[in-house]
Motif scaffolding. Structure first.
Motif, PDB file in Angstrom:
ATOM      1  N   ASN A  69      11.081  -8.457 -39.889  1.00 31.64           N
ATOM      2  CA  ASN A  69      10.765  -9.613 -39.055  1.00 31.64           C
ATOM      3  C   ASN A  69       9.249  -9.816 -38.984  1.00 31.64           C
ATOM      4  N   CYS A  70       8.483  -8.731 -38.886  1.00 35.19           N
ATOM      5  CA  CYS A  70       7.016  -8.850 -38.907  1.00 35.19           C
ATOM      6  C   CYS A  70       6.551  -9.519 -40.199  1.00 35.19           C
ATOM      7  N   ARG A  71       7.151  -9.139 -41.299  1.00 28.06           N
ATOM      8  CA  ARG A  71       6.745  -9.691 -42.592  1.00 28.06           C
ATOM      9  C   ARG A  71       7.030 -11.184 -42.703  1.00 28.06           C
ATOM     10  N   THR A  72       7.993 -11.687 -41.928  1.00 24.50           N
ATOM     11  CA  THR A  72       8.281 -13.129 -41.955  1.00 24.50           C
ATOM     12  C   THR A  72       7.327 -13.925 -41.074  1.00 24.50           C
ATOM     13  N   LYS A  73       6.629 -13.271 -40.170  1.00 25.99           N
ATOM     14  CA  LYS A  73       5.743 -13.961 -39.221  1.00 25.99           C
ATOM     15  C   LYS A  73       4.413 -14.367 -39.843  1.00 25.99           C
ATOM     16  N   VAL A  74       3.861 -13.482 -40.666  1.00 24.49           N
ATOM     17  CA  VAL A  74       2.537 -13.698 -41.259  1.00 24.49           C
ATOM     18  C   VAL A  74       2.511 -12.960 -42.597  1.00 24.49           C
ATOM     19  N   PRO A  75       1.935 -13.565 -43.637  1.00 20.02           N
ATOM     20  CA  PRO A  75       1.807 -12.822 -44.896  1.00 20.02           C
ATOM     21  C   PRO A  75       0.999 -11.534 -44.676  1.00 20.02           C
ATOM     22  N   GLY A  76       1.532 -10.433 -45.159  1.00 23.20           N
ATOM     23  CA  GLY A  76       0.837  -9.151 -45.039  1.00 23.20           C
ATOM     24  C   GLY A  76       1.039  -8.438 -43.713  1.00 23.20           C
ATOM     25  N   ALA A  77       1.875  -8.977 -42.839  1.00 22.25           N
ATOM     26  CA  ALA A  77       2.098  -8.339 -41.532  1.00 22.25           C
ATOM     27  C   ALA A  77       3.060  -7.161 -41.655  1.00 22.25           C
ATOM     28  N   HIS A  78       2.895  -6.207 -40.751  1.00 18.60           N
ATOM     29  CA  HIS A  78       3.745  -5.017 -40.654  1.00 18.60           C
ATOM     30  C   HIS A  78       3.885  -4.656 -39.185  1.00 18.60           C
ATOM     31  N   LEU A  79       4.775  -3.718 -38.887  1.00 13.05           N
ATOM     32  CA  LEU A  79       4.749  -3.105 -37.570  1.00 13.05           C
ATOM     33  C   LEU A  79       3.373  -2.474 -37.405  1.00 13.05           C
ATOM     34  N   VAL A  80       2.880  -2.445 -36.189  1.00 13.47           N
ATOM     35  CA  VAL A  80       1.503  -2.039 -35.924  1.00 13.47           C
ATOM     36  C   VAL A  80       1.243  -0.566 -36.232  1.00 13.47           C
ATOM     37  N   SER A  81       0.071  -0.297 -36.796  1.00 12.73           N
ATOM     38  CA  SER A  81      -0.416   1.075 -36.953  1.00 12.73           C
ATOM     39  C   SER A  81      -1.530   1.276 -35.922  1.00 12.73           C
ATOM     40  N   VAL A  82      -1.771   2.519 -35.556  1.00 12.92           N
ATOM     41  CA  VAL A  82      -2.748   2.823 -34.505  1.00 12.92           C
ATOM     42  C   VAL A  82      -3.736   3.862 -35.041  1.00 12.92           C
ATOM     43  N   HIS A  83      -5.034   3.575 -34.856  1.00  7.91           N
ATOM     44  CA  HIS A  83      -6.052   4.453 -35.428  1.00  7.91           C
ATOM     45  C   HIS A  83      -7.115   4.911 -34.436  1.00  7.91           C
ATOM     46  N   GLU A  84      -7.007   4.470 -33.183  1.00  8.98           N
ATOM     47  CA  GLU A  84      -7.976   4.879 -32.163  1.00  8.98           C
ATOM     48  C   GLU A  84      -7.307   4.889 -30.795  1.00  8.98           C
ATOM     49  N   GLU A  85      -7.816   5.729 -29.918  1.00  9.64           N
ATOM     50  CA  GLU A  85      -7.332   5.807 -28.534  1.00  9.64           C
ATOM     51  C   GLU A  85      -7.413   4.437 -27.847  1.00  9.64           C
ATOM     52  N   LYS A  86      -8.538   3.759 -28.033  1.00  4.94           N
ATOM     53  CA  LYS A  86      -8.731   2.448 -27.404  1.00  4.94           C
ATOM     54  C   LYS A  86      -7.669   1.452 -27.867  1.00  4.94           C
ATOM     55  N   HIS A  87      -7.333   1.484 -29.139  1.00  9.87           N
ATOM     56  CA  HIS A  87      -6.314   0.577 -29.670  1.00  9.87           C
ATOM     57  C   HIS A  87      -4.935   0.933 -29.121  1.00  9.87           C
ATOM     58  N   ASN A  88      -4.666   2.215 -28.985  1.00 10.44           N
ATOM     59  CA  ASN A  88      -3.402   2.662 -28.387  1.00 10.44           C
ATOM     60  C   ASN A  88      -3.302   2.141 -26.949  1.00 10.44           C
ATOM     61  N   ASP A  89      -4.410   2.207 -26.213  1.00  9.18           N
ATOM     62  CA  ASP A  89      -4.452   1.707 -24.837  1.00  9.18           C
ATOM     63  C   ASP A  89      -4.220   0.198 -24.787  1.00  9.18           C
ATOM     64  N   TYR A  90      -4.815  -0.531 -25.724  1.00 12.35           N
ATOM     65  CA  TYR A  90      -4.600  -1.981 -25.790  1.00 12.35           C
ATOM     66  C   TYR A  90      -3.118  -2.308 -25.993  1.00 12.35           C
ATOM     67  N   LEU A  91      -2.472  -1.584 -26.896  1.00 13.07           N
ATOM     68  CA  LEU A  91      -1.048  -1.836 -27.150  1.00 13.07           C
ATOM     69  C   LEU A  91      -0.224  -1.581 -25.895  1.00 13.07           C
ATOM     70  N   LEU A  92      -0.538  -0.507 -25.187  1.00 11.66           N
ATOM     71  CA  LEU A  92       0.166  -0.216 -23.943  1.00 11.66           C
ATOM     72  C   LEU A  92      -0.016  -1.355 -22.945  1.00 11.66           C
ATOM     73  N   CYS A  93      -1.219  -1.873 -22.819  1.00 15.71           N
ATOM     74  CA  CYS A  93      -1.477  -2.964 -21.880  1.00 15.71           C
ATOM     75  C   CYS A  93      -0.723  -4.227 -22.263  1.00 15.71           C
ATOM     76  N   ILE A  94      -0.642  -4.513 -23.554  1.00 15.29           N
ATOM     77  CA  ILE A  94       0.098  -5.688 -24.017  1.00 15.29           C
ATOM     78  C   ILE A  94       1.567  -5.554 -23.632  1.00 15.29           C
ATOM     79  N   VAL A  95       2.142  -4.387 -23.880  1.00 13.45           N
ATOM     80  CA  VAL A  95       3.553  -4.172 -23.544  1.00 13.45           C
ATOM     81  C   VAL A  95       3.762  -4.286 -22.036  1.00 13.45           C
ATOM     82  N   LYS A  96       2.860  -3.685 -21.248  1.00 11.43           N
ATOM     83  CA  LYS A  96       2.977  -3.772 -19.787  1.00 11.43           C
ATOM     84  C   LYS A  96       2.915  -5.215 -19.307  1.00 11.43           C
ATOM     85  N   LYS A  97       2.094  -6.018 -19.953  1.00 13.67           N
ATOM     86  CA  LYS A  97       1.960  -7.423 -19.552  1.00 13.67           C
ATOM     87  C   LYS A  97       3.245  -8.202 -19.812  1.00 13.67           C
TER      88      LYS A  97
END
Length: 193
Positions: free
Chosen positions: A76-104
């Motif tokens: 489904n991610c691949r149908t939304k945008v060319p080159g899209a995937h399920l999200v990968s995480v490479h930093e603590e700050k980015h992990n925190d951002y994802l958590l905030c998005i889900v909480k919202k």
């Protein structure tokens, strides 16, 4: 010798202190507590046509409140945008951002698929987007794939917000898609200000 009534009072004081715990609980139940109050939300994606996505590092991400199994979520991610995937995480700050998005978007169900899986029951995890496995935030005792051979996909927010868990890929969960911002920009086009 301490009376049993005194122990009960002592326990009540230790558990509930000044009563702020009860006040907080009532406000949360009444819907007056902002679940993202302690979160730092990322800025909107600055790529034309994707302003309902969020900018997290070099990617734009979007939460999907449509439970799918791991494979269907990736497709489904691949149908939304060319080159899209399920999200990968490479930093603590980015992990925190994802958590905030889900909480919202879904404070009552924080569990989401991340774009990682275990390679052939080897104990080695890989990102679907091909990026390096350079960050991880496992819940204590996880991954537990060595005890349960069906847990080959990675989720976030199982029993502990912001932490990761390996889980059975066939289970349906909400998810976050991501695409590289520079992959969408056409030559000569500009990012939005």
């Amino acid at each position: 010798m301490v009376k049993s009534g005194s122990i009960g009072v002592l326990l009540m004081i230790l558990l509930f202190g000044s009563g702020n715990f009860l006040k907080l609980e009532r406000e949360f139940v009444a819907g007056r507590t902002n679940v993202t109050a302690r979160c730092s939300m990322p800025k909107p994606c600055n790529v034309y046509g994707f302003t309902d996505w969020y900018k997290v590092g070099s990617v734009c991400v979007k939460y999907f409140d449509r439970p799918l199994n791991f494979t269907d979520a990736e497709f489904n991610c691949r149908t939304k945008v060319p080159g899209a995937h399920l999200v990968s995480v490479h930093e603590e700050k980015h992990n925190d951002y994802l958590l905030c998005i889900v909480k919202k978007f879904n404070p009552n169900n924080l569990r989401i698929w991340l774009g990682a899986f275990e390679l052939f029951k080897s104990g080695k995890f890989l990102w679907l987007d091909g990026s390096n496995w350079d960050f991880q935030k496992w819940k204590h005792g996880e991954p537990s794939h060595m005890y349960n051979s069906i847990e080959e996909c990675v989720e976030m927010n199982w029993h502990e917000p912001g932490k990761w868990n390996d889980h059975a890929c066939h289970v349906k969960k909400n998810y976050i898609c991501a695409f590289k911002r520079n992959a969408i920009l056409k030559p000569g086009s500009e990012e939005m200000e």
